[in-house]
Enzyme design. Structure first.
Site, short mmCIF file in Angstrom:
data_model
loop_
_atom_site.label_atom_id
_atom_site.label_comp_id
_atom_site.label_asym_id
_atom_site.label_seq_id
_atom_site.Cartn_x
_atom_site.Cartn_y
_atom_site.Cartn_z
N ILE A 1 0.83 -1.21 0.00
CA ILE A 1 0.00 0.00 0.00
C ILE A 1 0.86 1.26 0.00
CG2 ILE A 1 -0.24 0.11 2.52
CD1 ILE A 1 -3.18 1.01 2.02
N GLY B 1 0.74 -5.26 1.51
CA GLY B 1 -0.48 -5.45 0.73
C GLY B 1 -0.29 -6.34 -0.48
N ASP C 1 -1.18 -9.76 0.50
CA ASP C 1 -2.64 -9.89 0.47
C ASP C 1 -3.12 -10.18 -0.94
OD1 ASP C 1 -3.68 -8.86 3.31
OD2 ASP C 1 -2.12 -7.48 2.70
N GLU D 1 3.07 -5.44 7.63
CA GLU D 1 2.14 -4.64 8.43
C GLU D 1 2.56 -4.57 9.90
OE1 GLU D 1 -0.35 -5.87 4.87
OE2 GLU D 1 1.24 -6.75 6.11
N ASP E 1 -4.97 -6.50 7.11
CA ASP E 1 -6.44 -6.49 7.19
C ASP E 1 -7.16 -6.63 5.85
OD1 ASP E 1 -5.89 -4.00 6.15
OD2 ASP E 1 -6.71 -2.85 7.81
#
Length: 270
Positions: free
Chosen positions: A66, A121, A124, A144, A152
Protein backbone atom coordinates in the site's frame (compact mmCIF):
# COMPACT_ATOMS: atom_id res chain seq x y z
CA UNK A 1 -9.53 -3.30 -22.66
CA UNK A 2 -9.89 0.31 -21.38
CA UNK A 3 -6.87 2.41 -20.38
CA UNK A 4 -6.00 2.51 -16.68
CA UNK A 5 -3.73 4.74 -14.57
CA UNK A 6 -2.30 2.06 -12.28
CA UNK A 7 -2.42 -0.94 -14.64
CA UNK A 8 -1.54 -2.03 -18.13
CA UNK A 9 -3.86 -4.76 -19.44
CA UNK A 10 -3.23 -6.76 -22.61
CA UNK A 11 -5.16 -9.68 -24.09
CA UNK A 12 -3.52 -12.23 -26.36
CA UNK A 13 -4.04 -15.95 -26.96
CA UNK A 14 -6.97 -15.97 -24.51
CA UNK A 15 -4.65 -14.78 -21.70
CA UNK A 16 -5.19 -11.42 -19.99
CA UNK A 17 -1.88 -9.95 -18.78
CA UNK A 18 -2.66 -7.56 -15.92
CA UNK A 19 0.45 -5.58 -14.98
CA UNK A 20 0.71 -3.18 -12.06
CA UNK A 21 2.21 -0.20 -13.85
CA UNK A 22 3.76 2.21 -11.35
CA UNK A 23 7.42 1.09 -11.56
CA UNK A 24 8.71 4.53 -10.57
CA UNK A 25 6.84 4.10 -7.25
CA UNK A 26 7.85 0.42 -6.80
CA UNK A 27 4.27 -0.39 -7.87
CA UNK A 28 2.91 0.95 -4.58
CA UNK A 29 -0.86 0.58 -4.31
CA UNK A 30 -2.37 4.07 -4.52
CA UNK A 31 -6.03 5.10 -4.70
CA UNK A 32 -6.12 4.47 -8.47
CA UNK A 33 -4.86 0.92 -7.91
CA UNK A 34 -7.52 0.01 -5.34
CA UNK A 35 -10.34 1.41 -7.48
CA UNK A 36 -9.14 0.16 -10.86
CA UNK A 37 -8.39 -3.44 -9.89
CA UNK A 38 -12.12 -3.97 -9.37
CA UNK A 39 -12.82 -2.52 -12.82
CA UNK A 40 -10.07 -4.64 -14.41
CA UNK A 41 -11.42 -7.89 -13.01
CA UNK A 42 -15.00 -6.95 -13.86
CA UNK A 43 -13.90 -6.52 -17.49
CA UNK A 44 -12.09 -9.87 -17.36
CA UNK A 45 -15.11 -11.60 -15.84
CA UNK A 46 -17.39 -10.28 -18.56
CA UNK A 47 -15.04 -11.13 -21.44
CA UNK A 48 -15.50 -14.74 -22.57
CA UNK A 49 -12.35 -14.47 -24.69
CA UNK A 50 -10.31 -14.41 -21.46
CA UNK A 51 -9.63 -17.89 -20.07
CA UNK A 52 -6.73 -17.21 -17.68
CA UNK A 53 -5.08 -14.16 -16.08
CA UNK A 54 -1.39 -13.44 -15.48
CA UNK A 55 -0.79 -10.79 -12.82
CA UNK A 56 2.64 -9.14 -12.73
CA UNK A 57 4.41 -5.93 -11.78
CA UNK A 58 6.28 -3.61 -14.17
CA UNK A 59 9.96 -2.95 -13.52
CA UNK A 60 12.25 -4.54 -10.94
CA UNK A 61 9.61 -5.22 -8.28
CA UNK A 62 6.17 -6.80 -8.12
CA UNK A 63 4.86 -4.35 -5.49
CA UNK A 64 5.95 -2.65 -2.27
CA UNK A 65 2.37 -2.79 -0.94
CA UNK A 66 0.00 0.00 0.00
CA UNK A 67 1.13 3.51 -0.84
CA UNK A 68 2.10 5.09 2.50
CA UNK A 69 0.83 8.49 1.32
CA UNK A 70 -2.59 6.93 0.86
CA UNK A 71 -2.36 5.38 4.34
CA UNK A 72 -1.44 8.77 5.79
CA UNK A 73 -4.39 10.40 4.03
CA UNK A 74 -6.76 7.94 5.69
CA UNK A 75 -5.37 8.89 9.09
CA UNK A 76 -5.64 12.60 8.31
CA UNK A 77 -9.41 12.27 7.90
CA UNK A 78 -9.93 11.13 11.49
CA UNK A 79 -11.61 13.52 13.92
CA UNK A 80 -12.13 13.70 17.69
CA UNK A 81 -15.03 11.22 17.91
CA UNK A 82 -13.90 7.58 18.33
CA UNK A 83 -17.21 6.12 17.19
CA UNK A 84 -17.27 8.07 13.94
CA UNK A 85 -13.59 7.35 13.35
CA UNK A 86 -14.23 3.64 13.78
CA UNK A 87 -17.15 3.73 11.37
CA UNK A 88 -15.07 5.56 8.75
CA UNK A 89 -12.06 3.24 9.13
CA UNK A 90 -14.23 0.13 8.95
CA UNK A 91 -15.85 1.36 5.73
CA UNK A 92 -12.40 2.08 4.21
CA UNK A 93 -11.04 -1.34 5.18
CA UNK A 94 -14.07 -3.13 3.69
CA UNK A 95 -13.62 -1.16 0.46
CA UNK A 96 -9.97 -2.24 0.25
CA UNK A 97 -10.94 -5.85 0.97
CA UNK A 98 -13.40 -5.71 -1.92
CA UNK A 99 -10.52 -4.92 -4.28
CA UNK A 100 -8.79 -8.22 -3.56
CA UNK A 101 -12.07 -10.12 -3.26
CA UNK A 102 -12.51 -9.20 -6.93
CA UNK A 103 -9.35 -11.20 -7.70
CA UNK A 104 -10.33 -14.14 -5.49
CA UNK A 105 -13.86 -14.22 -6.92
CA UNK A 106 -12.73 -14.16 -10.57
CA UNK A 107 -14.07 -17.30 -12.25
CA UNK A 108 -10.91 -17.59 -14.39
CA UNK A 109 -7.60 -18.79 -12.87
CA UNK A 110 -5.27 -15.95 -11.81
CA UNK A 111 -1.51 -16.62 -11.81
CA UNK A 112 0.87 -14.23 -10.01
CA UNK A 113 4.38 -13.70 -11.45
CA UNK A 114 6.50 -12.12 -8.71
CA UNK A 115 9.95 -10.53 -8.86
CA UNK A 116 11.72 -8.25 -6.40
CA UNK A 117 9.61 -6.87 -3.56
CA UNK A 118 6.30 -8.49 -2.61
CA UNK A 119 5.58 -6.67 0.63
CA UNK A 120 2.61 -5.96 2.87
CA UNK A 121 -0.48 -5.45 0.73
CA UNK A 122 1.21 -7.31 -2.12
CA UNK A 123 1.11 -10.47 0.03
CA UNK A 124 -2.64 -9.89 0.47
CA UNK A 125 -2.94 -9.61 -3.31
CA UNK A 126 -1.00 -12.75 -4.27
CA UNK A 127 -2.80 -14.71 -1.54
CA UNK A 128 -6.01 -14.04 -3.49
CA UNK A 129 -4.50 -15.56 -6.67
CA UNK A 130 -4.79 -19.21 -7.69
CA UNK A 131 -1.07 -19.85 -8.05
CA UNK A 132 2.13 -17.93 -7.42
CA UNK A 133 5.54 -18.16 -9.15
CA UNK A 134 8.62 -16.05 -8.43
CA UNK A 135 12.25 -15.34 -9.18
CA UNK A 136 14.75 -16.90 -6.77
CA UNK A 137 15.67 -13.46 -5.43
CA UNK A 138 12.09 -12.28 -4.81
CA UNK A 139 11.50 -10.87 -1.32
CA UNK A 140 8.27 -11.60 0.55
CA UNK A 141 7.30 -9.96 3.83
CA UNK A 142 4.12 -9.41 5.83
CA UNK A 143 5.26 -5.88 6.67
CA UNK A 144 2.14 -4.64 8.43
CA UNK A 145 3.51 -5.69 11.83
CA UNK A 146 6.44 -3.28 11.33
CA UNK A 147 4.13 -0.29 10.87
CA UNK A 148 2.14 -1.14 13.97
CA UNK A 149 -0.94 -2.81 12.53
CA UNK A 150 -2.44 -6.21 11.72
CA UNK A 151 -2.79 -7.09 8.03
CA UNK A 152 -6.44 -6.49 7.19
CA UNK A 153 -7.13 -7.17 3.51
CA UNK A 154 -6.75 -10.93 3.24
CA UNK A 155 -3.31 -12.24 4.22
CA UNK A 156 -4.32 -13.53 7.66
CA UNK A 157 -7.46 -15.13 6.23
CA UNK A 158 -6.09 -16.70 3.01
CA UNK A 159 -2.42 -17.41 3.67
CA UNK A 160 -2.93 -20.14 6.31
CA UNK A 161 -4.63 -22.23 3.62
CA UNK A 162 -1.57 -21.79 1.40
CA UNK A 163 1.45 -22.21 3.71
CA UNK A 164 -0.13 -23.55 6.89
CA UNK A 165 -1.06 -21.86 10.16
CA UNK A 166 2.26 -22.11 11.99
CA UNK A 167 4.44 -20.56 9.30
CA UNK A 168 1.85 -17.88 8.60
CA UNK A 169 1.98 -16.91 12.29
CA UNK A 170 5.79 -16.78 12.27
CA UNK A 171 5.87 -14.50 9.24
CA UNK A 172 2.99 -12.33 10.47
CA UNK A 173 4.43 -11.87 13.98
CA UNK A 174 8.04 -11.22 12.90
CA UNK A 175 7.63 -9.50 9.54
CA UNK A 176 10.83 -11.24 8.42
CA UNK A 177 11.76 -11.47 4.76
CA UNK A 178 11.47 -14.74 2.83
CA UNK A 179 13.32 -15.18 -0.46
CA UNK A 180 12.03 -17.10 -3.47
CA UNK A 181 13.72 -20.36 -2.55
CA UNK A 182 12.24 -20.40 0.97
CA UNK A 183 8.88 -19.30 -0.45
CA UNK A 184 8.92 -22.40 -2.65
CA UNK A 185 9.77 -24.66 0.30
CA UNK A 186 6.86 -23.16 2.23
CA UNK A 187 4.46 -23.65 -0.68
CA UNK A 188 3.92 -19.91 -1.05
CA UNK A 189 5.14 -20.19 -4.66
CA UNK A 190 4.87 -23.27 -6.85
CA UNK A 191 8.20 -22.76 -8.62
CA UNK A 192 11.07 -20.30 -8.86
CA UNK A 193 12.94 -19.00 -11.91
CA UNK A 194 16.43 -17.56 -12.35
CA UNK A 195 15.29 -14.11 -13.49
CA UNK A 196 12.27 -12.07 -14.56
CA UNK A 197 12.45 -13.06 -18.24
CA UNK A 198 12.49 -16.77 -17.36
CA UNK A 199 9.69 -16.17 -14.85
CA UNK A 200 7.35 -14.61 -17.39
CA UNK A 201 8.23 -17.20 -20.02
CA UNK A 202 7.46 -20.01 -17.57
CA UNK A 203 4.26 -18.47 -16.25
CA UNK A 204 2.88 -17.75 -19.72
CA UNK A 205 3.60 -21.33 -20.75
CA UNK A 206 1.50 -22.54 -17.80
CA UNK A 207 -1.19 -19.99 -18.73
CA UNK A 208 -1.25 -21.27 -22.32
CA UNK A 209 -1.70 -24.84 -21.08
CA UNK A 210 -4.70 -23.76 -19.01
CA UNK A 211 -6.14 -21.63 -21.82
CA UNK A 212 -6.12 -24.67 -24.12
CA UNK A 213 -8.45 -26.59 -21.80
CA UNK A 214 -12.24 -26.46 -21.74
CA UNK A 215 -13.22 -23.14 -20.10
CA UNK A 216 -16.31 -24.86 -18.72
CA UNK A 217 -14.11 -27.47 -17.02
CA UNK A 218 -11.50 -25.00 -15.78
CA UNK A 219 -13.99 -22.57 -14.29
CA UNK A 220 -16.01 -25.40 -12.74
CA UNK A 221 -12.83 -26.75 -11.16
CA UNK A 222 -11.97 -23.34 -9.71
CA UNK A 223 -15.47 -22.91 -8.31
CA UNK A 224 -15.29 -26.28 -6.55
CA UNK A 225 -11.85 -25.56 -5.06
CA UNK A 226 -13.03 -22.17 -3.76
CA UNK A 227 -16.22 -23.67 -2.35
CA UNK A 228 -14.29 -26.28 -0.36
CA UNK A 229 -12.37 -23.66 1.61
CA UNK A 230 -15.45 -22.97 3.70
CA UNK A 231 -17.49 -26.19 3.50
CA UNK A 232 -17.41 -29.81 4.60
CA UNK A 233 -16.54 -32.67 2.26
CA UNK A 234 -20.15 -33.85 2.05
CA UNK A 235 -21.27 -30.31 1.17
CA UNK A 236 -18.68 -30.21 -1.62
CA UNK A 237 -19.70 -33.58 -3.01
CA UNK A 238 -23.35 -32.49 -3.08
CA UNK A 239 -22.42 -29.25 -4.83
CA UNK A 240 -20.28 -30.87 -7.54
CA UNK A 241 -23.05 -33.43 -8.21
CA UNK A 242 -25.54 -30.63 -8.81
CA UNK A 243 -23.01 -28.53 -10.77
CA UNK A 244 -22.00 -31.35 -13.09
CA UNK A 245 -25.61 -32.40 -13.64
CA UNK A 246 -25.65 -29.27 -15.82
CA UNK A 247 -22.04 -28.94 -16.95
CA UNK A 248 -21.59 -32.51 -18.17
CA UNK A 249 -24.14 -31.64 -20.86
CA UNK A 250 -21.65 -29.17 -22.37
CA UNK A 251 -20.31 -29.83 -25.86
CA UNK A 252 -16.81 -29.52 -24.36
CA UNK A 253 -17.04 -33.05 -22.94
CA UNK A 254 -17.75 -34.52 -26.37
CA UNK A 255 -15.03 -32.40 -27.98
CA UNK A 256 -12.45 -33.48 -25.38
CA UNK A 257 -13.30 -37.17 -25.59
CA UNK A 258 -13.30 -37.18 -29.40
CA UNK A 259 -9.93 -35.42 -29.49
CA UNK A 260 -8.50 -37.85 -26.94
CA UNK A 261 -9.58 -40.91 -28.87
CA UNK A 262 -8.34 -39.53 -32.20
CA UNK A 263 -5.12 -38.17 -30.62
CA UNK A 264 -5.96 -34.66 -31.89
CA UNK A 265 -5.66 -31.36 -30.05
CA UNK A 266 -9.15 -30.19 -28.97
CA UNK A 267 -10.45 -26.72 -29.80
CA UNK A 268 -13.02 -25.38 -27.37
CA UNK A 269 -15.45 -22.51 -27.88
CA UNK A 270 -15.18 -19.49 -25.59
Amino acid sequence: MPDYKAFRVELADKIAHVQINRPEKINAMNADFWREIIEVFREIEDNDAVRVVVLSGAGKHFSSGIDLMMLASVGAKLGPDAGRNARSLRRTILELQASFNAVDNCSKPVIAAIQGYCLGGAIDLVSACDMRYSTVDAQFSIKEIDIGMAADVGTLQRLPRIIGDGMMRELAYTGRTVDGEEAQRLGLVNRTYADQDALLEGVFEIARQIAAKSPIAVQGTKEMIRYMRDHRVDDGLEYIATWNASMLQSADLRVAMTAHMSKQKPEFAD
